[in-house]
Design a protein around this motif. Structure first.
Motif, PDB file in Angstrom:
ATOM      1  N   TYR A  40     -46.200  60.139  42.117  1.00 18.08           N
ATOM      2  CA  TYR A  40     -45.377  59.820  43.272  1.00 18.08           C
ATOM      3  C   TYR A  40     -44.191  58.994  42.794  1.00 18.08           C
ATOM      4  O   TYR A  40     -44.336  58.120  41.941  1.00 18.08           O
ATOM      5  N   ILE A  53     -42.046  63.966  50.844  1.00 19.40           N
ATOM      6  CA  ILE A  53     -42.948  63.345  51.814  1.00 19.40           C
ATOM      7  C   ILE A  53     -42.085  62.772  52.927  1.00 19.40           C
ATOM      8  O   ILE A  53     -41.246  61.903  52.691  1.00 19.40           O
ATOM      9  N   ASP A  93     -43.592  61.704  56.016  1.00 12.83           N
ATOM     10  CA  ASP A  93     -44.387  60.796  56.837  1.00 12.83           C
ATOM     11  C   ASP A  93     -44.060  59.346  56.488  1.00 12.83           C
ATOM     12  O   ASP A  93     -44.262  58.900  55.352  1.00 12.83           O
ATOM     13  N   THR A 123     -46.959  57.059  55.105  1.00 13.68           N
ATOM     14  CA  THR A 123     -47.295  57.418  53.723  1.00 13.68           C
ATOM     15  C   THR A 123     -46.238  56.873  52.778  1.00 13.68           C
ATOM     16  O   THR A 123     -46.563  56.313  51.722  1.00 13.68           O
ATOM     17  N   ARG A 141     -46.671  53.102  52.379  1.00 16.80           N
ATOM     18  CA  ARG A 141     -47.848  52.789  51.551  1.00 16.80           C
ATOM     19  C   ARG A 141     -47.548  53.027  50.074  1.00 16.80           C
ATOM     20  O   ARG A 141     -47.863  52.198  49.218  1.00 16.80           O
TER      21      ARG A 141
END
Length: 128
Positions: A55, A111, A113, A116, A119
């Motif tokens: 990520y 991504i 969201d 998410t 986080r």
């Protein structure tokens, strides 16, 4: 990248440790007929996906993310050093450059969201 067999790193634990210790990588991609690269901090989740999942967070102002249309490559560079032929103590030797790097290939996904993303940013940047 050509890797002579004696220098190949195949131990998963060593690779995971190297990525964690050298987590500032370079994301390479192709898009719109051009190559692009961005230096980014990465978070590696070794238990997600078949071989793990990386990520990273890229600024919306960076045009690279908008045009990625294939597989991506992330390179995690490590230590490196020049090796002089004088060090071998033999004649007819050549200089070389010793280095350690891990190349990770994968599919780029955006991504969207918000929870998410928050986080992942908290996990990537410990002082948030």
């Amino acid at each position: 990248m050509y890797i002579p067999k004696p220098f190949a790193m195949n131990d998963r634990e060593s690779i995971v440790r190297f990525i964690r210790e050298n987590s500032f990588g370079i994301l390479f991609s192709q898009g719109n007929g051009r190559a692009a690269a961005t230096h980014l901090p990465f978070l590696f989740k070794e238990r997600e996906g078949r071989l793990g999942t990386l990520y990273g967070h890229m600024a919306r102002a960076n045009p690279q993310w908008k045009s990625i249309d294939r597989e991506v490559l992330v390179v995690f560079p490590g230590p490196h050093a020049y090796i002089s032929p004088a060090w071998y103590g033999e004649e007819n030797t050549v200089p070389t450059w010793n280095y350690v790097a891990v190349h990770v290939y994968g599919t780029f996904r955006i991504i969207e969201d918000e929870e998410t993303m928050k986080r992942l940013l908290r996990e990537t940047i410990p002082f948030l």
